[in-house]
Design a protein around this motif. Structure first.
Motif, PDB file in Angstrom:
ATOM      1  N   SER A 107      -1.555   9.822   4.517  1.00  0.00           N
ATOM      2  CA  SER A 107      -0.359   9.525   5.300  1.00  0.00           C
ATOM      3  C   SER A 107       0.075  10.691   6.180  1.00  0.00           C
ATOM      4  CB  SER A 107       0.788   9.088   4.384  1.00  0.00           C
ATOM      5  OG  SER A 107       1.037  10.065   3.391  1.00  0.00           O
ATOM      6  N   CYS A 165       0.843  -1.201   0.000  1.00  0.00           N
ATOM      7  CA  CYS A 165       0.000   0.000   0.000  1.00  0.00           C
ATOM      8  C   CYS A 165       0.876   1.249   0.000  1.00  0.00           C
ATOM      9  CB  CYS A 165      -0.887  -0.014   1.240  1.00  0.00           C
ATOM     10  SG  CYS A 165      -1.806   1.508   1.531  1.00  0.00           S
ATOM     11  N   GLY A 166       0.676   2.119  -0.990  1.00  0.00           N
ATOM     12  CA  GLY A 166       1.442   3.352  -1.080  1.00  0.00           C
ATOM     13  C   GLY A 166       1.233   4.264   0.120  1.00  0.00           C
ATOM     14  N   THR A 167       0.020   4.379   0.617  1.00  0.00           N
ATOM     15  CA  THR A 167      -0.244   5.217   1.789  1.00  0.00           C
ATOM     16  C   THR A 167       0.524   4.688   2.991  1.00  0.00           C
ATOM     17  OG1 THR A 167      -2.419   5.821   0.949  1.00  0.00           O
ATOM     18  CG2 THR A 167      -2.055   6.129   3.305  1.00  0.00           C
ATOM     19  N   ASN A 187       4.235   5.503   2.498  1.00  0.00           N
ATOM     20  CA  ASN A 187       4.493   6.919   2.766  1.00  0.00           C
ATOM     21  C   ASN A 187       4.458   7.211   4.263  1.00  0.00           C
ATOM     22  OD1 ASN A 187       4.864   7.989   0.110  1.00  0.00           O
ATOM     23  ND2 ASN A 187       2.660   7.922  -0.219  1.00  0.00           N
ATOM     24  N   THR A 210       8.863  13.886   0.187  1.00  0.00           N
ATOM     25  CA  THR A 210       7.927  13.888  -0.927  1.00  0.00           C
ATOM     26  C   THR A 210       7.308  12.505  -1.029  1.00  0.00           C
ATOM     27  OG1 THR A 210       9.253  15.533  -2.091  1.00  0.00           O
ATOM     28  CG2 THR A 210       7.701  14.263  -3.418  1.00  0.00           C
ATOM     29  N   LYS A 211       5.990  12.472  -1.140  1.00  0.00           N
ATOM     30  CA  LYS A 211       5.295  11.194  -1.255  1.00  0.00           C
ATOM     31  C   LYS A 211       5.622  10.522  -2.579  1.00  0.00           C
ATOM     32  CE  LYS A 211       0.861  11.831  -0.320  1.00  0.00           C
ATOM     33  NZ  LYS A 211      -0.464  12.126   0.233  1.00  0.00           N
ATOM     34  N   GLU A 212       5.324   9.238  -2.658  1.00  0.00           N
ATOM     35  CA  GLU A 212       5.595   8.462  -3.869  1.00  0.00           C
ATOM     36  C   GLU A 212       4.970   9.061  -5.118  1.00  0.00           C
ATOM     37  OE1 GLU A 212       4.418   4.398  -3.214  1.00  0.00           O
ATOM     38  OE2 GLU A 212       5.939   4.074  -1.672  1.00  0.00           O
ATOM     39  N   ASP A 213       3.844   9.765  -4.952  1.00  0.00           N
ATOM     40  CA  ASP A 213       3.166  10.357  -6.110  1.00  0.00           C
ATOM     41  C   ASP A 213       3.745  11.713  -6.499  1.00  0.00           C
ATOM     42  OD1 ASP A 213       2.187  12.137  -4.202  1.00  0.00           O
ATOM     43  OD2 ASP A 213       0.090  11.572  -4.472  1.00  0.00           O
ATOM     44  N   GLY A 214       4.795  12.149  -5.791  1.00  0.00           N
ATOM     45  CA  GLY A 214       5.453  13.410  -6.104  1.00  0.00           C
ATOM     46  C   GLY A 214       4.981  14.598  -5.289  1.00  0.00           C
ATOM     47  N   GLU A 215       3.977  14.426  -4.441  1.00  0.00           N
ATOM     48  CA  GLU A 215       3.477  15.526  -3.624  1.00  0.00           C
ATOM     49  C   GLU A 215       4.466  15.831  -2.502  1.00  0.00           C
ATOM     50  OE1 GLU A 215      -0.107  16.629  -0.494  1.00  0.00           O
ATOM     51  OE2 GLU A 215      -0.329  14.846  -1.746  1.00  0.00           O
ATOM     52  N   ARG A 217      -4.776   7.908   6.911  1.00  0.00           N
ATOM     53  CA  ARG A 217      -5.247   8.088   5.540  1.00  0.00           C
ATOM     54  C   ARG A 217      -5.807   9.494   5.466  1.00  0.00           C
ATOM     55  NH1 ARG A 217      -4.833   3.673   2.786  1.00  0.00           N
ATOM     56  NH2 ARG A 217      -6.029   4.426   1.026  1.00  0.00           N
TER      57      ARG A 217
END
Length: 143
Positions: A108, A11-13, A16, A124-129, A106
């Motif tokens: 993260s 899970c990406g969340t 992170n 920075t989160k995996e999605d680039g944020e 949720r």
């Protein structure tokens, strides 16, 4: 520092959240709750301490939620807990336990509210944020 994350590495969340904990310089206790689910008592305590209802702690996406009929509003907490313990993938993730409290993280960034130590650098989160800036502070979007 006593921090536990109930983690699903798929899970990406969850990944992170774990990375944000590590960004404080702490290595938490990592519980792969899918293969080693918490006891009923621990799960019930985490849900209660996080301020959630049992139903709010259920994960629907990518689980047998619908197949098990868990959308039936007449099902009580005990039946929902039974399902979560029989199918740990139904436990929403990640739960984090620290001396400052318990949260279902949720998104993260919610973990930041219960981490006793500050962030040590940018994140920075995996999605680039971008969540944490170079000074270890929350970005404007995450305040």
């Amino acid at each position: 520092m006593d921090i536990t994350i109930y983690h699903n590495p798929n899970c990406g969340t969850s990944r992170n959240t774990l990375a944000l904990i590590r960004n404080t310089g702490v290595e938490p206790r990592i519980v792969d709750y899918v293969s080693k689910p918490p006891s009923r008592e621990v799960l019930t305590d985490m849900i209660a301490r996080s301020g959630l209802s049992v139903r709010a702690a259920l994960r629907e996406k990518g689980t047998p939620y619908a197949e098990l009929g868990l959308d039936d509003p007449s099902l009580g907490d005990e039946a929902l807990l039974d399902a979560m313990l029989a199918h740990p993938i139904l436990i929403n993730r990640p739960f984090v336990v620290t001396p400052m409290g318990v949260r279902l993280c949720r998104p993260s960034e919610l973990v930041l509210d219960i981490l006793p130590l500050p962030q040590q650098g940018p994140f920075t989160k995996e999605d680039g944020e971008a969540v944490i800036d170079a000074q270890g502070k929350r970005t404007a979007k995450n305040v």
